[in-house]
Structure formats: C-alpha cells, structure tokens
Design a protein around this motif. Sequence first.
Motif, PDB file in Angstrom:
ATOM      1  N   ARG A 134      50.063  47.564  38.985  1.00 56.43           N
ATOM      2  CA  ARG A 134      49.878  47.927  39.959  1.00 56.43           C
ATOM      3  C   ARG A 134      50.201  49.368  40.141  1.00 56.43           C
ATOM      4  O   ARG A 134      49.615  49.857  41.194  1.00 56.43           O
ATOM      5  N   HIS A 193      50.109  37.705  43.414  1.00 59.14           N
ATOM      6  CA  HIS A 193      49.399  39.479  44.095  1.00 59.14           C
ATOM      7  C   HIS A 193      48.944  39.919  42.460  1.00 59.14           C
ATOM      8  O   HIS A 193      48.359  41.169  43.015  1.00 59.14           O
ATOM      9  N   GLY A 194      49.221  39.908  41.247  1.00 62.80           N
ATOM     10  CA  GLY A 194      48.531  40.537  40.013  1.00 62.80           C
ATOM     11  C   GLY A 194      49.710  41.457  39.827  1.00 62.80           C
ATOM     12  O   GLY A 194      48.924  42.680  38.914  1.00 62.80           O
ATOM     13  N   TYR A 195      50.898  41.641  40.505  1.00 64.17           N
ATOM     14  CA  TYR A 195      52.090  42.545  40.010  1.00 64.17           C
ATOM     15  C   TYR A 195      52.653  42.276  38.706  1.00 64.17           C
ATOM     16  O   TYR A 195      51.985  41.025  37.984  1.00 64.17           O
ATOM     17  N   ASP A 198      53.232  38.647  36.867  1.00 62.90           N
ATOM     18  CA  ASP A 198      51.429  37.252  37.858  1.00 62.90           C
ATOM     19  C   ASP A 198      50.546  38.478  36.583  1.00 62.90           C
ATOM     20  O   ASP A 198      49.424  37.420  35.403  1.00 62.90           O
ATOM     21  N   GLN A 199      50.632  39.516  36.233  1.00 64.05           N
ATOM     22  CA  GLN A 199      50.054  40.552  34.703  1.00 64.05           C
ATOM     23  C   GLN A 199      50.141  39.358  33.564  1.00 64.05           C
ATOM     24  O   GLN A 199      49.150  39.275  32.904  1.00 64.05           O
ATOM     25  N   TRP A 202      47.089  36.121  34.040  1.00 64.18           N
ATOM     26  CA  TRP A 202      45.816  36.087  33.932  1.00 64.18           C
ATOM     27  C   TRP A 202      46.105  36.779  32.604  1.00 64.18           C
ATOM     28  O   TRP A 202      45.804  37.753  32.148  1.00 64.18           O
ATOM     29  N   THR A 205      44.691  40.319  32.333  1.00 65.11           N
ATOM     30  CA  THR A 205      45.749  41.690  32.304  1.00 65.11           C
ATOM     31  C   THR A 205      46.136  41.666  31.048  1.00 65.11           C
ATOM     32  O   THR A 205      47.076  42.421  30.900  1.00 65.11           O
ATOM     33  N   TRP A 247      44.664  33.511  43.774  1.00 65.50           N
ATOM     34  CA  TRP A 247      44.714  35.970  43.964  1.00 65.50           C
ATOM     35  C   TRP A 247      45.755  36.734  43.715  1.00 65.50           C
ATOM     36  O   TRP A 247      46.521  36.457  43.414  1.00 65.50           O
ATOM     37  N   LYS A 248      44.588  38.000  43.367  1.00 64.03           N
ATOM     38  CA  LYS A 248      44.670  38.514  43.088  1.00 64.03           C
ATOM     39  C   LYS A 248      44.877  40.328  43.220  1.00 64.03           C
ATOM     40  O   LYS A 248      43.446  40.131  44.056  1.00 64.03           O
ATOM     41  N   GLN A 250      43.710  43.000  43.440  1.00 66.66           N
ATOM     42  CA  GLN A 250      42.676  43.544  42.534  1.00 66.66           C
ATOM     43  C   GLN A 250      41.054  42.389  42.956  1.00 66.66           C
ATOM     44  O   GLN A 250      39.628  43.442  41.858  1.00 66.66           O
ATOM     45  N   SER A 254      39.826  35.521  41.384  1.00 70.56           N
ATOM     46  CA  SER A 254      40.394  34.800  40.503  1.00 70.56           C
ATOM     47  C   SER A 254      40.990  33.614  40.086  1.00 70.56           C
ATOM     48  O   SER A 254      42.051  33.257  41.532  1.00 70.56           O
TER      49      SER A 254
END
Length: 394
Positions: A134, A193-195, A198-199, A202, A205, A247-248, A250, A254
């Motif tokens: 991110r 949150h997609g950092y 979390d990547q 998920w 990613t 959720w993320k 981006q 998700s």
Amino acid sequence: MNGVRWRTADTAAKFIGITDSRLRMSEKTNLFTPFHGAGLELANRIVMAPMTRRKSPGGVPGEDVAAYYRRRAEGGVGLIITEGTTIGRPAASSDEAIPNIHSPESILGWKHVVDGVHAAGGKIAVQLWHMGLRREPGTGPEPSAPSEGPSSEGAHSHAMTDSEIADAIEAFAQAAQTARAIGFNAVEIHGAHGYLVDQFFWEATNRRTDSYAGSIAGRTRFATEIVKAIRNRVGYDFTVSLRFSQWKVQDYSSRLARTPGELEQLLIPLADAGVSIFHASTRRFWEPEFTDSSLNLAGWAKKITGLPAMTVGSIGLEGPDFLHTLHARDTDRQYGQHQAASLDSLLHRLGDGEFDLVAVGRALAADPNWVRKVRDGAQDSIVTFEQSTLAELI
C-alpha cells in the motif's frame, strides 16, 4: 455450526494469565464497567481507535502529539491505541510525518507521550505498522527503497525473500520490546485494511508458492511468526492485540473468511501463537458478519477463540463511514457532515457479552471529552465530527 471448534476461556488463559471467571462478562456490563483481562486493568470498556494523523515530522511525535493523547486520557478513555507507528523496515512508511518506533528520537518522543498519558491516569498501546504494497513507491523516509509485500505488484515493488520476511518479523519483535521498555501498556499489530500483514492473509495479494501461502492456515504463517517473536521478547504477561478486517482499502467487498469455519482457520493459529485481544475492524459495527446470525465480526472472534474481542465502526456517529470521510473532497459536504448516534444498540450488544471492548475513532478525534460527556449524560454538548476535524490535533 460449519464445523467451528469453539474455544474455552481456560485455553485462552494460558496466554494471558487470567482465569475463566475474569473472561466472562456479567449481564450488567456496560461502557463504564471496569475491564480486567488480557493483561490489562482498564477503568472502562472504551478504547480510542488508532487513527493516522501524519503530525510527527521526521517520524518523531512531538509535544502536540503528546498533548493530543493526554487530553483523551484526561477525558476518561479506558485505553488509547496510537496511530499506526512504523517498524524498522526501509519501506514501511509512505510519509515522513508518520511516527516510527525505531529511531532514537522517535523512541524518546513516544516515552514523553506515554508518561503524559500515565500522569493523566490513562493506559496506552502502540499500534505497530508496515504498509507493505500500500506504500506508493518513492515515498516515505527512504524513497529509494522498493515497496515490499508477499508478492510483487509492479516494477517498483518486489516479493519479500525469506531473509526479508525474517527481518520484518524481527523488526516487529524489536518494536514491541521497545514499547514495553518505555512504558506502553500493550502493543497492537496492524493486521487489517490491506497493509503488509493483511496482504499475507489475503489470497488476492498473496500469490506465493511457498509455506507462507496456499491455505488460510498457510497465509497466517507470517502473522503467527510475528506474534511468537513478540512473545519471546515481551513474555506472556503483556498484552498483544491483533487488528484484523475482512474489507481492504482497495476492496471494500473482500473477505478473508466466507464462513465461520474459515474464520476459525484464520484466528485459531493466531490465538495459539499468543494473541490476547482480537480487534475486529468493521466499517459499521452493527452489521452481521455471516448469514443466520446477528453476531458482528468481533462477536464471532470472541465466540471462536474464547479471547476478549474489540468492536469498532461508526460508533456514536450517523453519516458516512470513515473511509468515505477520509477520501472525500472538501466540497463533498455529504461526506463531511455527521450527527451523533444513539448508543442503545451498542450497549445492548455489549451487555449481552457479544464483545468486551469498544473502539471509538472519529467521535474521539472531534471531542477529547466524549467519554466523560457520555458518562455524565451530557450528549448535547458533544462536539460533532466533521471532515475538517482531521486537519489538526484537537
């Protein structure tokens, strides 16, 4: 249900040094009942949620940051969780005004923050953060460092090697050790949150082909190794929270787990590794996480693991959620206006024991005395959040 293996309080207690009875909540539990568990003794159930402010030039929290957190302690918050604070990796941060907890100057700055909060009678945790992919390439304190994550996302990012993964795990552990040494009451791993963390969770990613990928259990390996490394540094009598989300940034829609059974596969290894609180980040706390149940994500985390859980998401506010507010233009008045919301649903869920702690973000950003005003029945005097609130440290 769905093969979920519900955890017992006795299992959880081996990691957090408390008994079964202290994990259970009485029917009379409300926001202002003390919390005893997970290594914490808090005056109430209200937590200040982490909110990135970008007010620490050179990564050093100054007097204005110290005063900002001290005011929330004076206002009666049970526990403060700081804004995301980056670990000692070159590409962890996208902004030199985001605080870190590895440079000597920043560590001294945080010591001043902690001392101020404690002097006001408060408790404080630091949230440990690595932005991963991110982070926009070419930004932050070390702009020449390529952004890193479980898999590459372009020419200016790369998939972390085994040695880089080990270095990142070490950086999280060192940050936690530093946090305890300077007086923080807890640490929180930003796994939402997609950092970076979390990547790895998920599958969108994490496209690795090694043991850090594959099944949900494989994708938890990076996080569980972080937790174990932190435990080796701080022991088992210190609180380690993990913030996670479906959720993320981006991708709002998700899902890491589509069923309670999949959520169990995600959370149980983390509980076994030594997480003591699960901070379940949702955009709206009242929304059920799965069909056929009214439980939100925090409620499911508690039911599955037997550990204390923290809820968050538009508490005390009516209007757009945080991300709409954060990314709205100044001219988008529909996203800048909020109203105070009833807490009846929250109190009912808390009283039922669905979750144990309540994290409040924007309402506390706008009014450092929000807790005291709610406690004293002075809701009419609460300062309502507006988008402009984020421009300064009130």
